[in-house]
Design a protein around this motif. Structure first.
Motif, PDB file in Angstrom:
ATOM      1  N   GLY A  80      50.228 -30.424 -21.612  1.00 48.63           N
ATOM      2  CA  GLY A  80      48.795 -30.519 -21.310  1.00 48.63           C
ATOM      3  C   GLY A  80      48.418 -29.618 -20.149  1.00 48.63           C
ATOM      4  O   GLY A  80      47.479 -28.819 -20.227  1.00 48.63           O
ATOM      5  N   VAL A 131      44.750 -36.085 -23.227  1.00 49.08           N
ATOM      6  CA  VAL A 131      44.099 -34.917 -23.833  1.00 49.08           C
ATOM      7  C   VAL A 131      42.658 -34.812 -23.352  1.00 49.08           C
ATOM      8  O   VAL A 131      42.167 -33.725 -22.996  1.00 49.08           O
ATOM      9  CB  VAL A 131      44.168 -35.023 -25.378  1.00 49.08           C
ATOM     10  CG1 VAL A 131      43.383 -33.898 -26.031  1.00 49.08           C
ATOM     11  CG2 VAL A 131      45.612 -35.006 -25.850  1.00 49.08           C
TER      12      VAL A 131
ATOM     13  N   CYS B 337      50.854 -30.606 -27.285  1.00 47.25           N
ATOM     14  CA  CYS B 337      50.526 -31.784 -26.469  1.00 47.25           C
ATOM     15  C   CYS B 337      49.885 -32.862 -27.347  1.00 47.25           C
ATOM     16  O   CYS B 337      50.248 -34.043 -27.279  1.00 47.25           O
ATOM     17  CB  CYS B 337      49.575 -31.384 -25.336  1.00 47.25           C
ATOM     18  SG  CYS B 337      49.040 -32.750 -24.308  1.00 47.25           S
ATOM     19  N   ALA B 338      48.935 -32.422 -28.212  1.00 46.22           N
ATOM     20  CA  ALA B 338      48.259 -33.382 -29.089  1.00 46.22           C
ATOM     21  C   ALA B 338      49.255 -34.018 -30.063  1.00 46.22           C
ATOM     22  O   ALA B 338      49.223 -35.234 -30.296  1.00 46.22           O
ATOM     23  CB  ALA B 338      47.138 -32.674 -29.850  1.00 46.22           C
TER      24      ALA B 338
END
Lengths: 375, 355
Positions: A80, A131, B337-338
């Motif tokens: 991220g 996210v 990341c998702a």
């Protein structure tokens, strides 16, 4: 999730007891706590090497260690952070490179679309999910780029401080929604940049302030935010912000601003001038209040070895620099001046270390876990 | 993985539990005796007062008309020996501080002397040879973490001078290889970390500083050799850390090996196309996490931040290339990341009791 010690000292305390404050009587309790503390690979390697874990079990023990490593949280955090940073940096470089070829419509279109997409994406992913927080961080950065593009397309003639001030105001909504500590710190950096630019572009040219006063003001602002952060530590609503790297960052920044006033004073050739600026005295008073208050607060009110040590070390550096400057003013080419300076520096830093050790060993266990202290 | 789990799995016998617990507590006791921030304070003080002390000694020898390297070397060695003797006393913190200052000044004076004795070399040949000779001696004799860190650090400091000489690039590359090899050996669990940790940390600082030296342009000039070789050096180092990661994770199945291979490919690509330091920092981050070592993690995060800033100012790649590569990598990483957030689950630790 593996903590980073420099940025997260109290997790460190829990994970590795680097600042273990236990007294001699508590050793048994400490040994007992060792039973449930996650081992590092180095420790497991030692247990195997020394034969405490027999060689025939070594492979299975190492396999269990590997399985216990939380790669998912690690990947979530760093993909991220790195992804958002790379993507935003790429967008900024793209605008910088293609500036001449892009029409104003494209410039605004891409950026505004980027903001809309990231905010909608954050809403869909939930604002406070990992996210969502990173997408709101992206929206915050894009807001700044949009303001810069607006200023350049329309040649508004705005000073740089106005750009940063507007940026800090406009991104505040995303910052508040995300409740994401790194984004709050980024916002604080933007605010302080705006203030510094305002000082450099307005206050200084108009002779309303000098650098010493400006840096004192910056120190005051930073310590104001630090005080606010410390106050919020006890509130459950702000539990997300109980991350001690924020304290370290703000304390170092605040001490830097106030110490910079004294460094200017110490190393400026006019430091013995008869016509000293009042702003230096203001800076000195604020610095004394900051380090004194910091040492008191982090030893008595909310014990933190790192917080207290940073204040003590700042005092040591300033005092050593002052003595060095005064001693060597007229004797820089004579050995004795340097020898005295060396002896004084040994005393000052030895004293600082002794103070740190004394506080570290003197703090009882329960003081280390005040409300809001433990992450 | 905790001590309790080791015991409950039957891998740690009851009769060994007390000894294991005591050994683990020793680190805590040592840390309680001298926390890291106190060690940092001692190191900072040694640096501060050491410079004053070196200036004092240089002026003193100058007054005494001692101008040859032998004099400086002899004084430096004597002072260093006194410093080591004092630090072995472990009487109190002021004596420790004095000992560190004497050691720092001793190293400094001896290095000046060595450079005087081997004139004509601008690459610190003399200082490097001397520090390489002294390093193991000081390391074994002193037993103090700060002095151990400092003794290895002096060697790296002298070594970095070779980066600025075209004639010594071979030595520079050999030094980097030795440094990387030491890090790989240390982190693969082949040495006793308690003894070698100061050397490991100092070597990591040295390697990252060496990479920084290779990547910066001084006054708009960058050594042509490094312009060509730096990406390759970075890629080799990334692969070194990837091999280490594979070693630490070996036996976890094909999925894990594949993940390490993908990591090596991504970090190696980043390392080759513009950000060698970024790639190496990512490699160290992964290794640090695999070893549950927060210190190494901190060093890696600091290095990553520094090298990203360097990449921002790097002029060897056009802005357009930088932009496209950053956007592509960033978007791919966010997708990852998702995916991880949606599907990621840690495997359950396999701590079933031993047969």
């Amino acid at each position: 999730m593996l903590p980073c010690p420099i940025f997260d000292v109290h997790r460190w305390v829990e994970a590795d007891s680097l600042f273990s404050m236990k007294g001699t009587d508590a050793i048994t309790e400490g040994e007992s706590a060792e039973m449930d503390r996650p081992l590092s690979r180095s420790e497991l390697e030692h247990l195997v090497r020394s034969g405490l874990v027999p060689q025939e079990h070594a492979d299975r023990a190492f396999a269990a260690f590997r399985d216990a490593v939380d790669w998912v949280s690690w990947l979530r955090l760093w993909t991220g952070a790195i992804g958002a940073t790379f993507l935003l940096a790429g967008v900024m470089f793209f605008f910088a490179h293609n500036w001449q070829e892009l029409s104003p419509l494209v410039r605004f279109g891409v950026l505004e679309a980027g903001i809309v997409v990231t905010v909608i994406g954050a809403a869909l992913a939930r604002f406070r999910s990992a996210v969502g927080q990173w997408l709101l961080s992206a929206a915050s950065v894009l807001t700044g780029v949009l303001i810069a593009v607006y200023g350049q397309v329309y040649q508004t003639g705005a000073d740089a401080y106005e750009v940063f001030a507007l940026w800090s105001v406009l991104m505040l909504a995303w910052v508040a929604m995300a409740r994401f500590p790194p984004l709050w710190v980024f916002w604080l950096v933007i605010v302080e940049t705006a203030l510094m630019l305002y000082a450099g572009q307005v206050l200084m040219p108009d002779e309303m302030a000098d650098w010493s006063l400006v840096m004192s003001g910056m120190g005051l602002v930073t310590f104001g935010f630090l005080a606010l952060w410390e106050w919020l530590q006890g509130k459950d609503r702000f539990a997300d912000f109980r991350q001690d790297w924020i304290r370290s960052v703000m304390l170092v920044a605040g001490l830097f601003w106030l110490s910079a006033v004294l460094w200017r004073w110490i190393f400026d050739f006019g430091y013995r001038s008869e016509t000293l600026e009042a702003s230096r005295w203001i800076g000195l008073a604020l610095w004394l209040a900051a380090v004194g208050g910091g040492i008191f607060f982090y030893t008595r009110v909310r014990p933190s070895v790192l917080g207290m040590s940073l204040c003590v070390l700042d005092v040591a550096v300033i005092v050593a620099c002052t003595f060095g400057r005064v001693l060597l003013e007229d004797t820089w080419d004579e050995p004795v001046g340097w020898l005295i300076a060396a002896i004084l520096a040994i005393g000052i830093f030895g004293g600082a270390t002794a103070v740190i050790l004394r506080f570290a060993k003197g703090l009882p266990d329960d003081e280390e876990s005040q409300p809001g202290e433990v992450v | 993985m905790t001590l309790r789990e080791l015991k409950e799995s039957g891998w740690l016998a009851d009769e060994n539990l007390a000894e294991a617990r005591q050994w683990l507590c020793q680190d805590r006791e040592e840390e309680k005796r001298l926390p890291w921030i106190a060690r940092f304070s001692l190191g900072l003080g040694a640096w501060f007062a050491g410079i004053f002390m070196i200036a004092f000694l240089v002026l003193l020898l100058d007054d005494g008309r001692v101008e040859d390297g032998v004099g400086y070397l002899a004084v430096g060695l004597v002072i260093l020996a006194i410093g080591i003797a004092v630090i072995r006393l472990r009487k109190n913190i002021f004596l420790d501080q004095l000992a560190l200052v004497l050691s720092f000044a001793g190293y400094g004076m001896a290095s000046i002397g060595a450079e005087e004795m081997w004139p004509g070399y601008s690459e610190f040949h003399g200082a490097l040879v001397l520090s390489l000779l002294l390093c193991p001696l000081v390391y074994w004799l002193s037993g103090h973490v700060v002095l151990r860190f400092m003794s290895v650090g002096w060697s790296w400091f002298a070594f970095l001078g070779f980066a600025f000489s075209d004639e010594s690039l071979g030595i520079y590359l050999a030094g980097l290889s030795v440094g990387l090899a030491f890090v790989v050996v240390a982190l693969s669990g082949r040495i006793r970390m308690r003894r070698w940790r100061p050397a490991l940390l100092s070597t990591l600082f040295g390697l990252f500083t060496a990479m920084w030296v290779m990547s910066v342009e001084t006054h708009g000039y960058r050594d042509p050799f490094f312009r060509e070789a730096y990406p390759a050096i970075g890629t080799v180092m990334v692969l070194g850390f990837s091999c280490l990661l594979w070693w630490l994770e070996r036996g976890s199945g094909t999925k894990s090996t594949l993940a390490v291979a993908v990591f090596a490919l991504v970090a190696g690509t980043i390392g080759y196309f513009g950000g060698p330091g970024v790639g190496v920092a990512l490699g160290l981050m992964a290794v640090a996490h695999a070893r549950r070592d927060p210190w190494l993690s901190s060093i890696a995060v600091i290095a990553l931040t520094g090298f990203l800033i360097l990449f921002y100012y790097y002029l060897g790649v056009s802005l357009m290339t930088k932009s496209l590569s950053l956007m592509a990598t960033g978007a791919a990483t966010l997708v990852l990341c998702a995916v991880v957030t949606k599907n990621g689950k840690n495997p359950k630790p396999s701590t079933e009791p031993a047969a």
